[in-house]
Write a protein that holds these residues in place. Structure first.
Motif, short mmCIF file in Angstrom:
data_model
loop_
_atom_site.label_atom_id
_atom_site.label_comp_id
_atom_site.label_asym_id
_atom_site.label_seq_id
_atom_site.Cartn_x
_atom_site.Cartn_y
_atom_site.Cartn_z
N ASP A 248 0.81 -1.22 0.00
CA ASP A 248 0.00 0.00 0.00
C ASP A 248 0.85 1.27 0.00
OD1 ASP A 248 1.02 -0.39 2.53
OD2 ASP A 248 -0.83 0.15 3.59
N SER A 249 2.17 1.13 -0.23
CA SER A 249 3.04 2.31 -0.34
C SER A 249 2.67 3.10 -1.58
CB SER A 249 4.51 1.89 -0.41
OG SER A 249 4.90 1.15 0.73
N GLU A 250 2.76 4.43 -1.48
CA GLU A 250 2.38 5.28 -2.61
C GLU A 250 3.32 5.08 -3.79
OE1 GLU A 250 1.59 10.03 -3.52
OE2 GLU A 250 1.63 9.26 -1.47
N GLU A 251 4.62 4.99 -3.53
CA GLU A 251 5.61 4.75 -4.58
C GLU A 251 6.55 3.64 -4.09
OE1 GLU A 251 6.63 5.84 -7.58
OE2 GLU A 251 4.81 7.02 -7.95
N PRO A 252 6.18 2.38 -4.29
CA PRO A 252 7.01 1.28 -3.79
C PRO A 252 8.45 1.35 -4.29
CG PRO A 252 4.88 0.47 -4.52
CD PRO A 252 4.97 1.90 -4.97
N GLY A 253 8.64 1.66 -5.55
CA GLY A 253 10.00 1.73 -6.09
C GLY A 253 10.83 2.81 -5.44
N ALA A 254 10.21 3.97 -5.14
CA ALA A 254 10.92 5.05 -4.48
C ALA A 254 11.31 4.66 -3.05
CB ALA A 254 10.06 6.31 -4.46
N ARG A 255 10.43 3.93 -2.38
CA ARG A 255 10.73 3.45 -1.03
C ARG A 255 11.94 2.51 -1.06
NH1 ARG A 255 8.09 5.83 3.19
NH2 ARG A 255 7.44 3.93 4.27
N TYR A 256 11.94 1.63 -2.05
CA TYR A 256 13.06 0.71 -2.21
C TYR A 256 14.36 1.47 -2.46
CZ TYR A 256 16.19 -2.32 -4.91
OH TYR A 256 17.28 -3.00 -5.40
N GLN A 257 14.31 2.49 -3.30
CA GLN A 257 15.52 3.25 -3.63
C GLN A 257 16.05 3.99 -2.41
OE1 GLN A 257 17.12 3.10 -6.72
NE2 GLN A 257 18.73 4.02 -5.44
N THR A 258 15.16 4.49 -1.57
CA THR A 258 15.59 5.17 -0.34
C THR A 258 16.32 4.20 0.58
OG1 THR A 258 13.74 6.72 -0.47
CG2 THR A 258 14.83 6.49 1.67
N LEU A 259 15.78 3.00 0.72
CA LEU A 259 16.44 1.98 1.54
C LEU A 259 17.81 1.63 0.97
CD1 LEU A 259 13.41 -0.42 2.09
CD2 LEU A 259 14.49 1.01 3.84
N LEU A 260 17.86 1.52 -0.35
CA LEU A 260 19.13 1.19 -1.00
C LEU A 260 20.16 2.28 -0.77
CD1 LEU A 260 19.85 -1.30 -2.72
CD2 LEU A 260 19.48 0.09 -4.75
N ASP A 261 19.73 3.54 -0.85
CA ASP A 261 20.65 4.66 -0.63
C ASP A 261 21.20 4.66 0.79
OD1 ASP A 261 20.17 5.46 -3.21
OD2 ASP A 261 18.71 7.02 -2.68
N GLU A 262 20.36 4.31 1.77
CA GLU A 262 20.82 4.27 3.16
C GLU A 262 21.88 3.19 3.36
OE1 GLU A 262 20.33 6.42 5.45
OE2 GLU A 262 18.94 7.57 4.21
N LEU A 263 21.66 2.03 2.74
CA LEU A 263 22.64 0.96 2.87
C LEU A 263 23.96 1.35 2.20
CD1 LEU A 263 20.62 -2.34 2.25
CD2 LEU A 263 21.21 -1.23 4.40
N GLU A 264 23.88 1.98 1.05
CA GLU A 264 25.09 2.37 0.34
C GLU A 264 25.86 3.43 1.13
OE1 GLU A 264 26.56 3.50 -4.16
OE2 GLU A 264 24.50 3.95 -3.56
N ALA A 265 25.14 4.37 1.75
CA ALA A 265 25.79 5.41 2.56
C ALA A 265 26.49 4.79 3.77
CB ALA A 265 24.77 6.45 3.00
N PHE A 266 25.89 3.73 4.32
CA PHE A 266 26.50 3.08 5.48
C PHE A 266 27.72 2.26 5.09
CE2 PHE A 266 26.80 -0.73 8.18
CZ PHE A 266 27.06 -0.12 9.39
N SER A 267 27.61 1.47 4.02
CA SER A 267 28.71 0.62 3.59
C SER A 267 28.54 0.28 2.11
CB SER A 267 28.75 -0.67 4.42
OG SER A 267 29.79 -1.51 3.99
N PRO A 268 29.32 0.89 1.23
CA PRO A 268 29.17 0.66 -0.22
C PRO A 268 29.27 -0.80 -0.64
CG PRO A 268 30.57 2.57 0.18
CD PRO A 268 30.34 1.92 1.52
N HIS A 269 30.03 -1.61 0.11
CA HIS A 269 30.19 -3.00 -0.33
C HIS A 269 28.89 -3.80 -0.19
CE1 HIS A 269 30.54 -4.49 3.89
NE2 HIS A 269 30.22 -5.65 3.35
N LEU A 270 27.90 -3.26 0.52
CA LEU A 270 26.61 -3.94 0.62
C LEU A 270 25.90 -4.00 -0.73
CD1 LEU A 270 25.20 -2.50 3.97
CD2 LEU A 270 26.12 -4.79 3.57
N MET A 271 26.29 -3.09 -1.64
CA MET A 271 25.66 -3.06 -2.96
C MET A 271 25.99 -4.30 -3.78
SD MET A 271 23.84 -0.35 -2.94
CE MET A 271 23.61 -0.84 -1.22
N ALA A 272 27.04 -5.01 -3.40
CA ALA A 272 27.43 -6.21 -4.14
C ALA A 272 26.63 -7.43 -3.73
CB ALA A 272 28.92 -6.48 -3.95
N LYS A 273 25.86 -7.33 -2.66
CA LYS A 273 25.09 -8.48 -2.19
C LYS A 273 23.84 -8.69 -3.05
CE LYS A 273 26.45 -8.36 2.67
NZ LYS A 273 27.02 -9.73 2.66
N PRO A 274 23.48 -9.93 -3.29
CA PRO A 274 22.22 -10.19 -4.02
C PRO A 274 21.03 -9.70 -3.19
CG PRO A 274 23.12 -12.23 -3.13
CD PRO A 274 24.16 -11.18 -2.94
#
Length: 337
Positions: A248-274
């Motif tokens: 029921d999120s208004e923009e599910p994709g945008a919510r996902y991208q925000t979560l992804l940005d937070e993980l990348e800001a914390f530790s860029p190597h997390l982006m390599a995980k499946p």
């Protein structure tokens, strides 16, 4: 039990015992040779992995650990008693660091793994070791070596195969309870999850993996906002990341991208995980609109992102989700071997 994943302790190993200066004193042996024994080594302070522990709580309330010193050597070549070691049991996944330098001293991953925090001092040699043809009656021995003292940081990073990442009220705790036998606290208000929860997921055919429900993130979590930032470290050891986005999120994709940005800001190597996306709470949509709703939601995500609609309440989509997660977990384990 309170979840504690970070403690600082002070450890000190024992001093080595002094070597003995002693000469044989026997009847009819007026000039007995040197027979001073060695001093005993000091005790060390060691951490050891224990799979039955899930928190560093015991060490939070017991922060000073001082090992015994070794005893001095004696006559007749008798060595001094060694100081007893102190063995501190810690959960698997604990990282050990020097508090002053930040140097990583060791990583406790498997049962029985040991890391020496402070090495006991060596015992001194007795005077019998210094006898020679030119010095047959040495009147000196070695003192024991001093022990070590340092402040040590113990940081727990949960060992889980799958880490759930999402905003508060994204349905993570409900999903964990449906996938496994875990019983996390569930309620309809922000930050229901105040500490990580672990659950074991069974698929049959002797297949299983561990899933961790990480407290909800908010935008800016990597900068210290909200609760989730202090638990982001726990996703570093996960084989796969499961992003939970409410249907029921208004923009599910945008919510996902925000979560992804937070993980990348914390530790860029997390982006390599499946990673996968679980579109949660599909039960609120209803079966008639589900297909259309999923298509509209998928259109908001970047290309290549796999989105699996699930309902923990109605228990739909869970089998497919478990099988897809197992694919990544199995691959990670094969690579590790």
């Amino acid at each position: 039990m309170k979840f504690v994943d970070y403690v600082t302790i002070t450890v000190r190993s024992g001093k080595g015992g002094a070597g003995s200066v002693h000469f044989r004193r026997e009847k009819f042996e007026p000039k007995g040779g040197p027979d001073g024994g060695d001093g005993g080594p000091g005790g060390s302070v060691i951490v050891q992995g224990d799979p039955s522990l899930y928190t560093l709580l015991d060490l939070r309330y017991n922060r000073h650990h001082f090992a015994d010193s070794g005893e001095p050597g004696g006559g007749s070549g008798k060595s001094g008693k060694a100081g007893d070691d102190i063995v501190l049991r810690v959960p698997l996944g604990s990282v050990v660091k020097d508090a002053e330098t930040g140097e990583v001293l060791g990583d406790v991953v498997n049962e029985g793994d040991r890391v020496v925090l402070a090495q006991g001092g060596r015992g001194g040699l007795g005077n019998t070791h210094f006898k020679s043809s030119t010095n047959q009656a040495p009147r000196y021995a070695q003192p024991g070596e001093p022990g070590e003292e340092r402040d040590v940081i113990l940081e727990l990073k949960l060992l889980a195969d799958v880490g759930l990442v999402g905003f508060p009220n994204a349905g993570k705790s409900t999903l964990v309870s449906s996938l496994s036998a875990a019983k996390p606290k569930i309620a309809d208000y922000p930050f229901t999850t105040l500490e990580p929860n672990l659950g074991m997921v069974y698929l049959g055919d002797w297949r299983s993996f561990v899933v961790a429900d990480i407290p909800g993130l908010i935008e800016g979590a990597s900068e210290g906002r909200g609760l989730g930032h202090q638990f982001l470290k726990h996703v570093e050891r996960n084989a796969v990341l499961l992003f939970c986005v409410a249907a029921d999120s208004e923009e599910p994709g945008a919510r996902y991208q925000t979560l992804l940005d937070e993980l990348e800001a914390f530790s860029p190597h997390l982006m390599a995980k499946p990673r996968l996306v679980a579109l949660t709470k599909m039960d609120i949509v209803g079966p008639d609109l589900a297909a259309e709703w999923v298509e509209q939601a998928r259109a908001t995500f970047p290309d290549g992102v796999e989105v699996i609609p699930v309902s923990a309440v109605a228990r739909t989509g869970l089998d497919r989700l478990k099988e897809r997660l197992w694919t990544f977990v199995e691959q990670e384990r094969a690579e590790a071997e």
